[in-house]
Design a protein around this motif. Structure first.
Motif, PDB file in Angstrom:
ATOM      1  N   VAL A   1       0.882  -1.182   0.000  1.00  0.00           N
ATOM      2  CA  VAL A   1       0.000   0.000   0.000  1.00  0.00           C
ATOM      3  C   VAL A   1       0.912   1.223   0.000  1.00  0.00           C
ATOM      4  CG1 VAL A   1      -1.943   1.168   1.074  1.00  0.00           C
ATOM      5  CG2 VAL A   1      -1.658  -1.300   1.430  1.00  0.00           C
ATOM      6  N   PRO A   2       1.082   1.864  -1.166  1.00  0.00           N
ATOM      7  CA  PRO A   2       2.015   2.999  -1.247  1.00  0.00           C
ATOM      8  C   PRO A   2       1.491   4.225  -0.515  1.00  0.00           C
ATOM      9  CG  PRO A   2       0.921   2.667  -3.347  1.00  0.00           C
ATOM     10  CD  PRO A   2       0.439   1.571  -2.451  1.00  0.00           C
ATOM     11  N   GLU A   3       2.411   5.115  -0.204  1.00  0.00           N
ATOM     12  CA  GLU A   3       2.066   6.343   0.535  1.00  0.00           C
ATOM     13  C   GLU A   3       0.877   7.068  -0.113  1.00  0.00           C
ATOM     14  OE1 GLU A   3       3.684   7.349   3.484  1.00  0.00           O
ATOM     15  OE2 GLU A   3       2.117   8.858   3.537  1.00  0.00           O
TER      16      GLU A   3
ATOM     17  N   ALA B   1      -1.609   6.050  -1.617  1.00  0.00           N
ATOM     18  CA  ALA B   1      -2.935   5.426  -1.493  1.00  0.00           C
ATOM     19  C   ALA B   1      -3.524   5.567  -0.093  1.00  0.00           C
ATOM     20  CB  ALA B   1      -2.824   3.937  -1.858  1.00  0.00           C
ATOM     21  N   ILE B   2      -2.690   5.982   0.860  1.00  0.00           N
ATOM     22  CA  ILE B   2      -3.117   5.943   2.265  1.00  0.00           C
ATOM     23  C   ILE B   2      -4.292   6.894   2.545  1.00  0.00           C
ATOM     24  CG2 ILE B   2      -2.380   6.277   4.682  1.00  0.00           C
ATOM     25  CD1 ILE B   2      -0.928   3.959   3.419  1.00  0.00           C
ATOM     26  N   ALA B   3      -4.218   8.105   1.983  1.00  0.00           N
ATOM     27  CA  ALA B   3      -5.232   9.121   2.317  1.00  0.00           C
ATOM     28  C   ALA B   3      -6.648   8.640   2.025  1.00  0.00           C
ATOM     29  CB  ALA B   3      -4.930  10.406   1.560  1.00  0.00           C
ATOM     30  N   ASN B   4      -6.799   7.812   0.976  1.00  0.00           N
ATOM     31  CA  ASN B   4      -8.146   7.337   0.628  1.00  0.00           C
ATOM     32  C   ASN B   4      -8.545   6.098   1.411  1.00  0.00           C
ATOM     33  OD1 ASN B   4      -8.677   9.292  -1.234  1.00  0.00           O
ATOM     34  ND2 ASN B   4      -7.589   8.189  -2.870  1.00  0.00           N
TER      35      ASN B   4
ATOM     36  N   ASN C   1       4.184   7.657   6.268  1.00  0.00           N
ATOM     37  CA  ASN C   1       4.287   9.094   6.601  1.00  0.00           C
ATOM     38  C   ASN C   1       2.967   9.673   7.118  1.00  0.00           C
ATOM     39  OD1 ASN C   1       6.873   8.836   5.746  1.00  0.00           O
ATOM     40  ND2 ASN C   1       6.638   9.992   3.855  1.00  0.00           N
ATOM     41  N   LEU C   2       1.913   9.560   6.306  1.00  0.00           N
ATOM     42  CA  LEU C   2       0.609  10.056   6.754  1.00  0.00           C
ATOM     43  C   LEU C   2       0.122   9.261   7.968  1.00  0.00           C
ATOM     44  CD1 LEU C   2      -1.901  11.816   6.409  1.00  0.00           C
ATOM     45  CD2 LEU C   2      -2.725  10.210   4.672  1.00  0.00           C
ATOM     46  N   LEU C   3       0.408   7.958   7.957  1.00  0.00           N
ATOM     47  CA  LEU C   3      -0.025   7.113   9.082  1.00  0.00           C
ATOM     48  C   LEU C   3       0.567   7.597  10.406  1.00  0.00           C
ATOM     49  CD1 LEU C   3      -0.049   3.379   7.908  1.00  0.00           C
ATOM     50  CD2 LEU C   3      -1.945   4.990   8.165  1.00  0.00           C
ATOM     51  N   THR C   4       1.823   8.067  10.366  1.00  0.00           N
ATOM     52  CA  THR C   4       2.459   8.553  11.605  1.00  0.00           C
ATOM     53  C   THR C   4       1.686   9.737  12.172  1.00  0.00           C
ATOM     54  OG1 THR C   4       4.619   7.778  10.907  1.00  0.00           O
ATOM     55  CG2 THR C   4       4.597   9.499  12.595  1.00  0.00           C
ATOM     56  N   ALA C   5       1.315  10.663  11.298  1.00  0.00           N
ATOM     57  CA  ALA C   5       0.560  11.835  11.762  1.00  0.00           C
ATOM     58  C   ALA C   5      -0.809  11.419  12.293  1.00  0.00           C
ATOM     59  CB  ALA C   5       0.414  12.842  10.627  1.00  0.00           C
TER      60      ALA C   5
END
Ligand code: NAD
Length: 321
Positions: free
Chosen positions: A4-6, A8-11, A104-108
């Motif tokens: 799951v690339p960075e 794709a995470i936001a969605n 990255n987004l997951l950390t926040a």
């Protein structure tokens, strides 16, 4: 193996899903069915980078793995985020790599979720004013996640460079909250909940600047030497944390323990409150303080939720490994 690339995470992940994953793993840690392995963090002597691993195993959820990453100060000049991380999940039955997930987004999101979980379980029900100390990358995530936990009406914020607060103002007003830039004295005098999210190495908020009944989520201190609040405040407050071992070594409690203003046995794992083994806040006058140091199990929990959702929606990329 699932990737799951960075991008794709936001969605695939929401603050609500991150909250649920973090609340569950904190409970699992306090119940001793999940534990973090020792953290590795090293200056690698190249590109001024700090690099390391946070890892652990949640026996209840069968989440085994690590977050690998760190801080590359020159990245901004290359159009990249300075903080870089990737989560690796392993099959707990076989040891095979199950998934690689952009971190990255997951950390926040997982950091904001930890503060939000602390507010949900420890802040006064009638909290109306939210104070934010800091205006860096994490601050807006904190604001969004915490604002959802109580019927807040107003945000009061402080940052070392006040002009950088304009981004937070936009987020607050987008959530329908009034926003005011204030001094630290006014922030402490008005806020019912305070989130600190800075990289400071000296106390910013004094013990006398916080009024009775406040809940604080101290989220910036995650390294030896960092400090956001006066150690005396931890002496006045009931102190909760994600993990006691991290709190006393790399969290806010490192200073209060060294000053003898706080005893190790008085620090409570937030998971114990979630599990109903500790009552949490005991009165409307009590100051509660969550020392959120950031544990590897949080990363594994949100990454596993993302992988499940990617599979469910048919958007997971699978490769033979
Ligand atoms: P950032 O670099 O984007 O912003 C840093 C913020 O700290 C800014 O608001 C800056 O003004 C403030 N600041 C720096 N030095 C200060 C000082 N001496 N006095 C007052 N304010 C000061 O950083 P970020 O990504 O927003 O992260 C903030 C902090 O949170 C960092 O310390 C980071 O390591 C930490 N963090 C913790 C967790 C966790 O799980 N607990 C997770 C991620 C980040």
């Amino acid at each position: 193996m699932i990737i799951v690339p960075e991008a794709a995470i936001a969605n695939l992940v929401t603050p609500e899903a991150s909250f649920a994953a973090v609340e569950k793993v904190f409970a699992s840690m306090a119940a001793k069915s999940a534990y973090n392995f020792p953290v590795i963090r090293e200056a690698i002597g190249h590109a001024d980078a700090l690099y390391g691993f946070k890892s652990g195993f949640d026996r209840a959820a069968l989440n085994l793995g690590l977050k690998s990453g760190g801080y590359w100060p020159g990245n901004a000049d290359k159009g990249l985020t300075n903080h870089q991380s990737t989560v690796f999940l392993f099959d707990a039955d076989t040891g095979r790599c199950r998934a690689v997930v952009g971190g990255n987004l997951l950390t926040a999101l997982r950091t904001a979720a930890a503060a939000a979980v602390s507010v949900a379980h420890l802040a006064r029900r009638d909290a109306k004013v939210l104070g934010i100390v800091g205006a860096g990358h994490q601050a807006a995530f904190q604001l969004r996640a915490v604002a959802a936990q109580r019927p807040f009406e107003r945000v009061v914020a402080w940052n070392r460079s006040p002009e950088k607060l304009s981004g937070l103002r936009e987020v607050a007003e987008g959530l329908g909250l009034a926003f005011e830039t204030v001094s630290l004295d006014d922030l402490g005098a008005q806020a019912d909940v305070i989130v600190t999210i800075t990289s400071s190495f000296d106390a910013i908020l004094g013990a006398d600047q916080v009024r009775p009944g406040t809940h604080l989520a101290c989220m910036g201190t995650d390294t030896k030497g960092k400090q956001e609040v006066d150690a005396a405040l931890l002496g006045r407050a009931t102190v909760f944390t994600d993990e006691i071992a991290q709190s006393t070594t790399i969290g806010e409690a490192q200073h209060a323990i060294a000053d003898l203003t706080l005893r190790l046995e008085d620090i409570v794992e937030l998971g114990a409150v979630i599990n109903g083994d500790h009552p949490g806040r005991s009165s409307d006058d009590e100051i509660t303080l969550f020392d959120g140091t950031g544990v590897g199990l949080q990363d594994l929990a949100v990454a596993a939720a993302v992988v499940d959702l990617a599979v469910e929606r048919g958007v997971a990329t699978e490769v033979e490994f």
